[in-house]
Design an enzyme around this catalytic site. Structure first.
Site, PDB file in Angstrom:
ATOM      1  N   ASP A 142      35.902  47.589  42.752  1.00  0.00           N
ATOM      2  CA  ASP A 142      37.178  48.050  42.193  1.00  0.00           C
ATOM      3  C   ASP A 142      37.649  47.006  41.186  1.00  0.00           C
ATOM      4  O   ASP A 142      38.079  45.915  41.574  1.00  0.00           O
ATOM      5  CB  ASP A 142      38.235  48.223  43.297  1.00  0.00           C
ATOM      6  CG  ASP A 142      37.932  49.410  44.207  1.00  0.00           C
ATOM      7  OD1 ASP A 142      36.754  49.797  44.315  1.00  0.00           O
ATOM      8  OD2 ASP A 142      38.883  49.934  44.825  1.00  0.00           O
ATOM      9  N   LYS A 205      41.164  54.794  39.275  1.00  0.00           N
ATOM     10  CA  LYS A 205      42.041  54.519  40.406  1.00  0.00           C
ATOM     11  C   LYS A 205      43.415  54.162  39.862  1.00  0.00           C
ATOM     12  O   LYS A 205      43.528  53.493  38.833  1.00  0.00           O
ATOM     13  CB  LYS A 205      41.429  53.352  41.190  1.00  0.00           C
ATOM     14  CG  LYS A 205      42.250  52.803  42.336  1.00  0.00           C
ATOM     15  CD  LYS A 205      41.435  51.751  43.118  1.00  0.00           C
ATOM     16  CE  LYS A 205      42.325  50.964  44.063  1.00  0.00           C
ATOM     17  NZ  LYS A 205      41.599  49.891  44.772  1.00  0.00           N
ATOM     18  N   LYS A 241      40.777  57.963  42.705  1.00  0.00           N
ATOM     19  CA  LYS A 241      41.286  57.263  43.878  1.00  0.00           C
ATOM     20  C   LYS A 241      42.750  56.866  43.674  1.00  0.00           C
ATOM     21  O   LYS A 241      43.035  55.897  42.982  1.00  0.00           O
ATOM     22  CB  LYS A 241      40.439  56.010  44.161  1.00  0.00           C
ATOM     23  CG  LYS A 241      40.964  55.166  45.319  1.00  0.00           C
ATOM     24  CD  LYS A 241      40.035  53.992  45.644  1.00  0.00           C
ATOM     25  CE  LYS A 241      40.676  53.049  46.662  1.00  0.00           C
ATOM     26  NZ  LYS A 241      39.860  51.862  46.949  1.00  0.00           N
TER      27      LYS A 241
END
Lengths: 305, 317
Positions: A142, A205, A241
């Site tokens: 991430d 995300k 996400k």
């Protein structure tokens, strides 16, 4: 990817304008859907399987990470037939510990990298951090984008950094955190989404969870629409996400409704949609137990992660 | 923008100036008096009291309450189990703050409730009369309620001394027992007494640092809901007391079964209801307190919803 001739970042005016009022109205509709009985149980199980169980704190210890991994594998023993979560999300320092604890359970290890949460480090340092995390066994990375540079208008630099990070990931999946709470407008969210996807993101995300507001439904809808349009243009599926601030099962189900009605059935799996959350799992478990017993539940009877 | 505001300000000023000038010359201009319009009464909406707010029931249901002459007195919210669930959430999140508040502060707040009730006594007398009491009985009930609150306000910083103990043990330990509130308490208020019965049930629970969800009497709910307004102006933290109105046979099971409720106080003597409450409460071994008839205020009602914590502290050696 590396030798691909010229890759140019999309300019802000290449992304469509976002109609904020329209987005809010659409979101209000999603929130009005009634999901009951067996479809509710199905949705709750799907939410569980899509959770990235997360601990990203300065006070994390190997012991706490092991405990979180136990929770990831065995969410609640008295509930039969529930899935395990999708992944455990930790700092690079904790990747090896998590990898060991999870063993062959099939749960992935996600690691934040690139000087999370601010991203304020030279690209070289960020790439090294990614390589380290991957070497330690991270299945997913991430990364955060450089919001400062993005807001300054240096889109190409942000773009090139994501391209380089994707390359550094190798086999690992790359999730690109836009940190929408710092971008300010939905137009910039849309632009940043397109930029990240074109640079090679496997997932986009919303947030680090360290900035308020974190994930909201309007922001997520804009990103889902960007994913949809990108899919129509290129045929490549990108995952989504939302992270931060989703702690109630009911809200998570609203997100699933939004996902279903924006991207369709194909995205309704842990491969394409994740929730970044730490306390969501327990609320979902409490709802499942309520469905099973008919009695409202108490946090006292569910393990803290 | 600025200009319009100013312009409006001027026009208001000149309007009031006109009013003044006409008032200065009474009636002499012979302007006709407006006909005495029949004024529509502004009836109160009796709503729930959850987390320091006055929401309607999420279910949208209501039931009608008749006064002694059979006229409609009010439409009452018919609370659902989801309203109860919200109330438990509120009570749970208010618990740590309230249990951690000093005994002195809890006493002050209970006393403040009494002060506010005293100031609004007349309203409650009117409501009790609407529900069939005569004037004297109504004021007696309001006075008794105020006294009950003052009584428990006094006990908040005294029951710990009276009921905690240092215990003699046959080993080298200093052994002592202290009281702690059990947590979230659900209360089914007495049916027949609209105000006193309700407050008698709540006061000892919150005096001891618990938080509560109370179901008002189904037949006489008016005063309980108005009492929420008294609580609201008495510095009672949001969520410490939550008040629902509705059908008892519909809600009693929820009050008894919810896993996040630590004790239930049921006022009443319906044998089948008592049996149901005991069975449902067994789910999380809730403490069950059945009060078949009204009992005078006493400190044991505080102790009913306290846990005893005993500590063994090694000495000597």
């Amino acid at each position: 990817m590396a030798k691909m001739a010229v890759m140019i970042a999309p300019k802000p005016d290449q992304a469509p304008r976002v109609d904020q009022v329209g987005v809010d109205e659409r979101v209000a509709r999603f929130r009005a859907r009634s999901i009951k009985k067996s479809s509710k149980v199905q949705a709750l199980n799907l939410v569980l399987s899509q959770i990235d169980l997360t601990t990203l704190e300065g006070q994390d210890t190997p012991g706490k990470v092991r405990q979180l991994c136990q929770k990831a594998m065995r969410l609640h023993d008295s509930l039969p037939d529930i899935p395990h979560v999708a992944a455990v999300c930790v700092y690079p320092m904790m990747v090896a510990e998590a990898k060991k604890a999870l063993g062959s359970s099939g749960i992935k290890v996600a690691s934040v990298a690139t000087s999370f949460p601010s991203g304020m480090a030279p690209t070289k340092v960020k790439l090294e951090e990614i390589q380290l995390a991957v070497e330690l066994g991270a299945d997913e990375i991430d990364m955060v984008i450089s919001r400062g540079k993005f807001l300054e208008g240096k889109y190409q630099e942000v773009f090139d950094e994501i391209v380089a990070c994707k390359e550094a990931c190798g086999e690992a999946h790359l999730k690109v955190i836009l940190e929408t709470g710092e971008l300010g407008t939905l137009d910039r969210v849309r632009h940043a989404s397109e930029l990240a996807m074109q640079a090679g993101a496997d997932f986009i995300k919303t947030s680090t969870g360290k900035i308020q507001p974190a994930a909201t439904m309007p922001v997520t809808l804009v990103m889902l629409q960007a994913i949809r349009d990108y899919y129509y243009d290129t045929g490549r599926m990108v995952g989504m996400k939302p992270a931060g601030g989703i702690s109630k099962a009911k809200l998570a189900i609203h997100y699933l409704v939004m996902l279903r009605e924006t991207l369709g059935e194909a995205w309704m799996s842990p491969d394409w949609f994740r929730f970044g959350a730490s306390s969501l799992a327990n609320d979902v478990l409490m709802q499942l137990q309520k469905q099973r017993t008919g009695v409202y539940q108490s946090e006292d009877y569910f393990s803290k992660d | 923008m600025d200009k319009t505001v100013k312009a409006e300000g001027r026009s208001i000023d000149s309007a009031s100036a006109r009013v003044k000038s006409s008032a200065a010359k009474p009636a002499s201009r012979g302007r006709a008096k407006p006909p005495a319009a029949t004024r529509l009464g502004v009836a109160k909406t009796y709503k729930l009291y959850i987390n320091g707010k006055f929401p309607r029931t999420e279910s949208g249901r209501y039931f009608t309450l008749a006064d002694t002459k059979g006229n409609i007195a009010a439409n009452m919210c018919r609370a659902s189990r989801k309203d109860f669930r919200e109330a438990v959430l509120a009570a749970r999140s208010a618990f740590n703050g309230w249990a951690g508040a000093s005994a002195y502060l809890r006493g002050q707040i209970l006393y403040r409730i009494a002060e506010m009730l005293e100031a609004r006594a007349e309203q409650f007398v009117t409501e009790l009369k609407l529900m069939g009491l005569d004037k004297r009985a109504a004021s007696r009930e309001v006075t008794a309620t105020i006294d009950c609150l003052v009584y428990y306000a006094g006990w908040t910083d005294k029951y710990p001394q009276v009921f905690s103990s240092v215990n003699p043990v046959a080993s080298s330990h200093f052994n002592f027992s202290i009281l702690e509130p059990v947590g979230v308490v659900s209360i089914l208020a007495r049916q027949e007494s609209a105000l006193l019965g309700f407050v008698e049930a709540i006061a000892p629970v919150i005096a001891g640092g618990n938080t509560a969800i109370a179901l008002a009497s189904e037949q006489n709910p008016l005063c309980a809901i108005s009492f929420a307004e008294v609580l609201h102006s008495s510095d009672v933290p949001a969520g410490v007391i939550n008040i629902l109105s509705g059908y008892r046979n519909e809600l009693a099971e929820q009050f008894a079964s919810h896993m996040d409720v630590n004790a239930i106080i049921a006022n009443g003597d319906d044998a089948s209801e008592i049996k149901m409450i005991q069975e449902q409460a067994a789910n999380n071994i809730k403490r069950v307190i059945i009060r078949k008839k009204s009992i005078a205020a006493d400190p044991y009602q505080i102790i009913d919803v306290q846990e005893t914590k005993t500590t063994w502290h090694p000495i000597g050696g």
